[in-house]
Design a protein around this motif. Structure first.
Motif, PDB file in Angstrom:
ATOM      1  N   ALA A 101     -20.574 -42.377  -2.836  1.00  0.00           N
ATOM      2  CA  ALA A 101     -20.515 -42.072  -4.271  1.00  0.00           C
ATOM      3  C   ALA A 101     -19.323 -42.836  -4.826  1.00  0.00           C
ATOM      4  CB  ALA A 101     -20.351 -40.577  -4.495  1.00  0.00           C
ATOM      5  N   GLU A 102     -19.503 -43.421  -5.995  1.00  0.00           N
ATOM      6  CA  GLU A 102     -18.462 -44.272  -6.555  1.00  0.00           C
ATOM      7  C   GLU A 102     -17.891 -43.722  -7.846  1.00  0.00           C
ATOM      8  OE1 GLU A 102     -18.279 -48.714  -7.101  1.00  0.00           O
ATOM      9  OE2 GLU A 102     -19.902 -48.580  -5.627  1.00  0.00           O
ATOM     10  N   GLY A 103     -16.606 -44.003  -8.033  1.00  0.00           N
ATOM     11  CA  GLY A 103     -15.928 -43.771  -9.291  1.00  0.00           C
ATOM     12  C   GLY A 103     -15.329 -45.091  -9.750  1.00  0.00           C
ATOM     13  N   ALA A 104     -15.065 -45.191 -11.052  1.00  0.00           N
ATOM     14  CA  ALA A 104     -14.498 -46.414 -11.612  1.00  0.00           C
ATOM     15  C   ALA A 104     -13.310 -46.057 -12.500  1.00  0.00           C
ATOM     16  CB  ALA A 104     -15.551 -47.182 -12.405  1.00  0.00           C
ATOM     17  N   PRO A 105     -12.204 -45.586 -11.897  1.00  0.00           N
ATOM     18  CA  PRO A 105     -11.042 -45.229 -12.699  1.00  0.00           C
ATOM     19  C   PRO A 105     -10.416 -46.426 -13.409  1.00  0.00           C
ATOM     20  CG  PRO A 105     -10.838 -44.366 -10.454  1.00  0.00           C
ATOM     21  CD  PRO A 105     -11.990 -45.317 -10.470  1.00  0.00           C
ATOM     22  N   LEU A 106      -9.827 -46.150 -14.544  1.00  0.00           N
ATOM     23  CA  LEU A 106      -8.979 -47.112 -15.245  1.00  0.00           C
ATOM     24  C   LEU A 106      -7.609 -46.471 -15.345  1.00  0.00           C
ATOM     25  CD1 LEU A 106      -8.504 -49.715 -16.884  1.00  0.00           C
ATOM     26  CD2 LEU A 106      -9.143 -48.409 -18.921  1.00  0.00           C
ATOM     27  N   TYR A 107      -6.604 -47.125 -14.782  1.00  0.00           N
ATOM     28  CA  TYR A 107      -5.238 -46.642 -14.844  1.00  0.00           C
ATOM     29  C   TYR A 107      -4.458 -47.530 -15.804  1.00  0.00           C
ATOM     30  CZ  TYR A 107      -6.208 -44.460 -10.227  1.00  0.00           C
ATOM     31  OH  TYR A 107      -6.719 -43.748  -9.172  1.00  0.00           O
ATOM     32  N   VAL A 108      -3.657 -46.927 -16.651  1.00  0.00           N
ATOM     33  CA  VAL A 108      -2.662 -47.656 -17.422  1.00  0.00           C
ATOM     34  C   VAL A 108      -1.334 -47.311 -16.774  1.00  0.00           C
ATOM     35  CG1 VAL A 108      -1.546 -47.997 -19.655  1.00  0.00           C
ATOM     36  CG2 VAL A 108      -4.024 -47.593 -19.537  1.00  0.00           C
ATOM     37  N   MET A 109      -0.655 -48.349 -16.300  1.00  0.00           N
ATOM     38  CA  MET A 109       0.594 -48.148 -15.582  1.00  0.00           C
ATOM     39  C   MET A 109       1.738 -48.791 -16.347  1.00  0.00           C
ATOM     40  SD  MET A 109      -0.861 -48.742 -11.726  1.00  0.00           S
ATOM     41  CE  MET A 109       0.688 -48.282 -10.976  1.00  0.00           C
ATOM     42  N   THR A 110       2.896 -48.156 -16.263  1.00  0.00           N
ATOM     43  CA  THR A 110       4.087 -48.685 -16.921  1.00  0.00           C
ATOM     44  C   THR A 110       5.181 -48.905 -15.883  1.00  0.00           C
ATOM     45  OG1 THR A 110       4.760 -46.421 -17.488  1.00  0.00           O
ATOM     46  CG2 THR A 110       3.623 -47.673 -19.193  1.00  0.00           C
ATOM     47  N   LYS A 111       5.938 -49.975 -16.113  1.00  0.00           N
ATOM     48  CA  LYS A 111       7.047 -50.309 -15.231  1.00  0.00           C
ATOM     49  C   LYS A 111       8.328 -49.783 -15.849  1.00  0.00           C
ATOM     50  CE  LYS A 111       9.100 -54.275 -12.875  1.00  0.00           C
ATOM     51  NZ  LYS A 111       9.006 -55.742 -12.715  1.00  0.00           N
ATOM     52  N   HIS A 112       9.132 -49.138 -15.046  1.00  0.00           N
ATOM     53  CA  HIS A 112      10.353 -48.522 -15.550  1.00  0.00           C
ATOM     54  C   HIS A 112      11.578 -49.319 -15.155  1.00  0.00           C
ATOM     55  CE1 HIS A 112       8.178 -45.225 -17.260  1.00  0.00           C
ATOM     56  NE2 HIS A 112       7.328 -45.450 -16.284  1.00  0.00           N
ATOM     57  N   ASP A 113      12.696 -48.944 -15.742  1.00  0.00           N
ATOM     58  CA  ASP A 113      13.950 -49.673 -15.540  1.00  0.00           C
ATOM     59  C   ASP A 113      14.307 -49.841 -14.068  1.00  0.00           C
ATOM     60  OD1 ASP A 113      14.250 -49.959 -18.265  1.00  0.00           O
ATOM     61  OD2 ASP A 113      15.533 -48.190 -18.470  1.00  0.00           O
ATOM     62  N   GLY A 115      12.242 -50.436 -11.781  1.00  0.00           N
ATOM     63  CA  GLY A 115      11.274 -51.341 -11.171  1.00  0.00           C
ATOM     64  C   GLY A 115      10.005 -50.685 -10.670  1.00  0.00           C
ATOM     65  N   ARG A 116       9.972 -49.353 -10.667  1.00  0.00           N
ATOM     66  CA  ARG A 116       8.781 -48.646 -10.191  1.00  0.00           C
ATOM     67  C   ARG A 116       7.667 -48.702 -11.228  1.00  0.00           C
ATOM     68  NH1 ARG A 116       9.246 -42.860  -9.331  1.00  0.00           N
ATOM     69  NH2 ARG A 116      10.532 -42.960 -11.179  1.00  0.00           N
ATOM     70  N   TRP A 117       6.437 -48.837 -10.743  1.00  0.00           N
ATOM     71  CA  TRP A 117       5.256 -48.708 -11.584  1.00  0.00           C
ATOM     72  C   TRP A 117       4.739 -47.285 -11.437  1.00  0.00           C
ATOM     73  CZ3 TRP A 117       3.193 -52.083 -15.016  1.00  0.00           C
ATOM     74  CH2 TRP A 117       3.698 -53.388 -14.998  1.00  0.00           C
ATOM     75  N   LEU A 118       4.464 -46.635 -12.578  1.00  0.00           N
ATOM     76  CA  LEU A 118       3.965 -45.258 -12.572  1.00  0.00           C
ATOM     77  C   LEU A 118       2.659 -45.177 -13.353  1.00  0.00           C
ATOM     78  CD1 LEU A 118       7.247 -43.251 -13.284  1.00  0.00           C
ATOM     79  CD2 LEU A 118       6.089 -43.543 -11.090  1.00  0.00           C
ATOM     80  N   LEU A 119       1.851 -44.190 -12.996  1.00  0.00           N
ATOM     81  CA  LEU A 119       0.621 -43.912 -13.722  1.00  0.00           C
ATOM     82  C   LEU A 119       0.992 -43.268 -15.054  1.00  0.00           C
ATOM     83  CD1 LEU A 119      -1.311 -42.401 -10.716  1.00  0.00           C
ATOM     84  CD2 LEU A 119      -1.706 -44.648 -11.744  1.00  0.00           C
ATOM     85  N   HIS A 120       0.579 -43.872 -16.146  1.00  0.00           N
ATOM     86  CA  HIS A 120       0.909 -43.354 -17.469  1.00  0.00           C
ATOM     87  C   HIS A 120      -0.326 -42.783 -18.165  1.00  0.00           C
ATOM     88  CE1 HIS A 120       4.442 -43.682 -20.329  1.00  0.00           C
ATOM     89  NE2 HIS A 120       3.552 -42.987 -20.993  1.00  0.00           N
ATOM     90  N   ALA A 121      -1.485 -43.345 -17.872  1.00  0.00           N
ATOM     91  CA  ALA A 121      -2.750 -42.830 -18.390  1.00  0.00           C
ATOM     92  C   ALA A 121      -3.839 -43.162 -17.393  1.00  0.00           C
ATOM     93  CB  ALA A 121      -3.081 -43.432 -19.751  1.00  0.00           C
ATOM     94  N   GLY A 122      -4.815 -42.286 -17.288  1.00  0.00           N
ATOM     95  CA  GLY A 122      -5.923 -42.543 -16.373  1.00  0.00           C
ATOM     96  C   GLY A 122      -7.194 -41.901 -16.879  1.00  0.00           C
ATOM     97  N   GLN A 123      -8.288 -42.588 -16.647  1.00  0.00           N
ATOM     98  CA  GLN A 123      -9.623 -42.089 -16.996  1.00  0.00           C
ATOM     99  C   GLN A 123     -10.518 -42.384 -15.801  1.00  0.00           C
ATOM    100  OE1 GLN A 123     -11.231 -40.737 -19.983  1.00  0.00           O
ATOM    101  NE2 GLN A 123     -12.866 -40.491 -18.482  1.00  0.00           N
ATOM    102  N   ASN A 124     -11.079 -41.348 -15.215  1.00  0.00           N
ATOM    103  CA  ASN A 124     -11.989 -41.554 -14.103  1.00  0.00           C
ATOM    104  C   ASN A 124     -13.416 -41.434 -14.624  1.00  0.00           C
ATOM    105  OD1 ASN A 124     -13.001 -41.999 -11.592  1.00  0.00           O
ATOM    106  ND2 ASN A 124     -12.034 -40.240 -10.631  1.00  0.00           N
ATOM    107  N   THR A 125     -14.284 -42.293 -14.130  1.00  0.00           N
ATOM    108  CA  THR A 125     -15.677 -42.313 -14.562  1.00  0.00           C
ATOM    109  C   THR A 125     -16.552 -42.444 -13.331  1.00  0.00           C
ATOM    110  OG1 THR A 125     -15.032 -43.434 -16.601  1.00  0.00           O
ATOM    111  CG2 THR A 125     -17.356 -43.537 -16.005  1.00  0.00           C
ATOM    112  N   ALA A 126     -17.560 -41.590 -13.223  1.00  0.00           N
ATOM    113  CA  ALA A 126     -18.509 -41.702 -12.120  1.00  0.00           C
ATOM    114  C   ALA A 126     -19.409 -42.910 -12.354  1.00  0.00           C
ATOM    115  CB  ALA A 126     -19.350 -40.430 -12.026  1.00  0.00           C
ATOM    116  N   VAL A 127     -19.758 -43.580 -11.271  1.00  0.00           N
ATOM    117  CA  VAL A 127     -20.702 -44.691 -11.339  1.00  0.00           C
ATOM    118  C   VAL A 127     -22.054 -44.133 -10.910  1.00  0.00           C
ATOM    119  CG1 VAL A 127     -21.326 -46.944 -10.393  1.00  0.00           C
ATOM    120  CG2 VAL A 127     -18.921 -46.401 -10.850  1.00  0.00           C
ATOM    121  N   HIS A 128     -23.022 -44.191 -11.802  1.00  0.00           N
ATOM    122  CA  HIS A 128     -24.368 -43.694 -11.493  1.00  0.00           C
ATOM    123  C   HIS A 128     -25.223 -44.837 -10.999  1.00  0.00           C
ATOM    124  CE1 HIS A 128     -23.543 -39.756 -13.112  1.00  0.00           C
ATOM    125  NE2 HIS A 128     -22.924 -40.363 -14.107  1.00  0.00           N
TER     126      HIS A 128
END
Length: 140
Positions: A101-113, A115-128
């Motif tokens: 079974a597949e999902g197709a998440p979209l993550y919006v990531m931001t880089k902080h002072d 240097g770490r990248w963090l998840l800032h927004a995410g939307q998961n979508t099932a692939v039918h």
């Protein structure tokens, strides 16, 4: 190695950590990947605003989650919106004896002072997938 290449590698490492923490049901490890004011939408459409809401949901759901087999995550495309903001398309596959079974998440990531990248927004979508076909976009 140029900055964009090192940033892509860092982003891919975050996605790999999502996979590892999901498999291990490591709630705190998963939550450490989020920005404090993140926006997250689950695969079932539940909208979670801020780390407190994400944490409450994750602590209730992840330890009890069950799936036969394993789950894999792969960053398949990274688009830099700014040098410190990236949209990341992820391929998520739950492998089981009954099939994948597949999902197709979209993550919006931001880089902080730091240097770490963090998840800032995410939307998961099932692939039918229709029987005998690839994903719903018609590709194999």
């Amino acid at each position: 190695m140029n900055t964009e290449t090192s940033d892509i590698k860092a982003i891919e490492q975050v996605v790999a950590t999502v996979e590892r923490t999901q498999r291990a049901k490591d709630v705190e490890g998963f939550l450490a990947l989020f920005h404090h004011d993140a926006l997250w939408t689950t695969g079932h459409g539940k909208v979670l605003l801020g780390l407190d809401a994400i944490a409450e949901f994750t602590r209730a759901v992840l330890p009890a989650a069950s799936w036969d087999g394993e789950v894999t995550y792969e960053a398949v495309h990274t688009q830099f919106l700014r040098p410190d903001v990236a949209a990341v398309k992820v391929r998520q596959v739950y492998h089981s004896a009954e099939g994948d079974a597949e999902g197709a998440p979209l993550y919006v990531m931001t880089k902080h002072d730091d240097g770490r990248w963090l998840l800032h927004a995410g939307q998961n979508t099932a692939v039918h997938v229709e029987q005998g076909q690839g994903p719903s976009d018609g590709s194999p």
